[in-house]
Write a protein that holds these residues in place. Sequence first.
Motif, mmCIF file in Angstrom:
data_model
loop_
_atom_site.group_PDB
_atom_site.id
_atom_site.type_symbol
_atom_site.label_atom_id
_atom_site.label_comp_id
_atom_site.label_asym_id
_atom_site.label_seq_id
_atom_site.Cartn_x
_atom_site.Cartn_y
_atom_site.Cartn_z
ATOM 1 N N SER A 103 2.654 1.946 -3.402
ATOM 2 C CA SER A 103 1.509 2.466 -4.385
ATOM 3 C C SER A 103 1.079 3.685 -4.167
ATOM 4 O O SER A 103 1.197 4.450 -4.993
ATOM 5 N N ALA A 104 1.161 4.144 -2.669
ATOM 6 C CA ALA A 104 0.672 5.596 -2.633
ATOM 7 C C ALA A 104 1.850 6.450 -2.971
ATOM 8 O O ALA A 104 1.525 7.764 -3.269
ATOM 9 N N ARG B 128 4.113 6.025 -5.156
ATOM 10 C CA ARG B 128 4.258 6.176 -6.740
ATOM 11 C C ARG B 128 3.084 7.003 -7.130
ATOM 12 O O ARG B 128 3.344 7.756 -8.186
ATOM 13 N N ASP B 129 2.008 6.913 -6.613
ATOM 14 C CA ASP B 129 0.738 7.759 -6.995
ATOM 15 C C ASP B 129 0.798 9.278 -6.821
ATOM 16 O O ASP B 129 0.006 10.072 -7.101
ATOM 17 N N GLY B 130 1.700 9.356 -5.863
ATOM 18 C CA GLY B 130 1.958 10.921 -5.446
ATOM 19 C C GLY B 130 1.136 11.148 -4.184
ATOM 20 O O GLY B 130 1.151 12.466 -4.031
ATOM 21 N N MET B 131 0.439 10.278 -3.636
ATOM 22 C CA MET B 131 -0.392 10.542 -2.673
ATOM 23 C C MET B 131 0.449 10.539 -1.187
ATOM 24 O O MET B 131 -0.228 10.999 -0.019
ATOM 25 N N GLU C 283 2.148 -8.319 -10.374
ATOM 26 C CA GLU C 283 0.620 -8.502 -10.420
ATOM 27 C C GLU C 283 0.496 -9.819 -10.799
ATOM 28 O O GLU C 283 -0.407 -10.597 -10.462
ATOM 29 N N SER D 139 4.564 11.001 0.642
ATOM 30 C CA SER D 139 6.015 11.165 0.427
ATOM 31 C C SER D 139 6.508 10.108 1.310
ATOM 32 O O SER D 139 6.226 9.721 2.214
ATOM 33 N N GLN E 230 0.682 -1.057 -0.098
ATOM 34 C CA GLN E 230 0.155 -0.012 0.249
ATOM 35 C C GLN E 230 0.950 1.167 0.130
ATOM 36 O O GLN E 230 0.584 2.213 -0.780
#
Length: 438
Positions: A13-14, A16-19, A233, A21, A10
Motif C-alpha cells: 500500500s505504501a 503504491r501510494d508513493g510513500m 478487499e 520505494s 502495509q
Amino acid sequence: METHRLNATQAVSAIRDGMLSAETLMRACLDRIAERDDAVKAWLHVDPARAIAAAREQDKRARNGQPCGPLHGLPFGVKDMIDTAVLPTTYNSPIYPDHRPAKDAACVATARASGAVLLGKTDTVEFAAFGRRAATCNPHNLAHTAGGSSSGSGAAVADFQVPFTFGTQTGGSLIRPASFNGTYALKPSWSSVSTEGAKLLSTSLDTVGWYGRAVSDLALVASAFALCAEDLEEALSMHSSLRRVRVGVCRTPQWGAIEPAGAQAFEAAAQRVRDAGATVVDITLAPVFDQMMAAHDTIIVGEGQSAFRHLQLSHAHLMHPEMARRFAPANLLPPTALREAYRHAALGRAALDALFDTVDVLLAPAAPGEAPRDLQSTGSATFNSIWTLLHVPCLAVPCTTGPQGLPVGVQLIGAEREDAKLLRVAAALAPFIDAERQ
C-alpha cells in the motif's frame, strides 16, 4: 513504524501510494538481516547488491508507468529447496554445494512476475526431508528451534527480516514453524500451487505455501496465484456479525500428544471465537481418520524412496545417515502398502468433504506446544500430517504465549479447494484468536 516492520499488505500500500520505494524497503530488510541474522541464522544465500538492483528496477517500472503486479516491490525469501536462477539452490545438502538451476521454480517465477523482488534463500532441513538440520534459531529465544523443515522461512518473517517467504509442507513444515515463531502461514490446497522446481519428497503430499504477518498478507500472495478470485478487499470482508460463521472445534485423534501450552492455546482460541459470536461446535472425527497418520507415514516412505533413488545410487557416501537408512533398498515398501495408504486417504477425503457441509472451518492445534529447546529437534508434526494427507488448506494463526515465553498458535482448516473461503473466514476470526497482539 520502522520500515522493516511493515507487513506485506502495509508495504504494498505504501509503495503504491508513493510513500515508500521498493529500494528503501529492500535496504531496510537488508539492514535488519545484517543486525539480526548472525544470531537467528535464517538465511543461506543473500546477495545485497543484486537485491537492491532488482528493487530499483521495480521502482523504475512504476515511474515509467509500466504495469505493476499485486506484489509490486515486496522483498521475499525462498526456502532453499526451491529453485532460483540468480541464487544457488543447495537443498542444505553437501551433494549440491554450488548448484545453480537454469530457471526459477514456478512459485518464484509467479512472485517475480507479480512484482515481488527476490531477497535470498532461507535455511531448511536437508532436502526439506530428513538429515541435516537448519542452523536457524527461534527469534524469540535463540536456544529453541524455529521448527522445520521451513525453518529459515518462518523465522525470517517472524523476526521482521522480510515481509513474506515461501516454504513447503509434507507433514507440518509450514504450519508448525508458524506456531513456534508466532507468525501466520498458509498451506494451500494440495496442487493448487505448482511445485515445479521444488525438490519433492512426496508428490502426493508436498505443497508450496507462504508466511506473512497477517491474514491479509497471506491473501495478498494468494491473489498472485489466483487462489483469491475476488477483489482483495472483498475477499477479506465478512459480515459485521460472526453469527453465521460456523467453527468446528476438532481435537483430532492425536489429542493425546497435546502439551499444556498447546491445550491452553486451543481452548483459548475456541473461547475467543465463541465470545465473538461465531457458532462453535465440537467435532469428533469418524473412525476412518484414526489411521490417517499411519497412511501419511507410509506414503512419505514409499514416495520418498522413489524421489531419492537416484541419489541413493550415485551419492550414497554424501547422504545423511538418517536419509540413507530410511531409503535403503533393503527397506523398500511392498506395493500393497502404498496402494492401501492411497485408498485410505481417499476415504478420509470423502468423509471430510461431508463434514464441511456442517461447518465453514475447523479449528485444530497447530503444534503440541511451545518450540522445543533443542535445535536438533524441529518439533512434532503430529497435529499437521493428517490435514496434509487430506489435501485441505490450512492457515496458522498466533494465539497465546506459553510458560517459557514462546508463541503458541492454532490452525484453521478449510474444505479442499476452498482456499478463498478459508482466507475470508480467517480474516474475520484472526483478530479475536490473535487478540493478545491486536
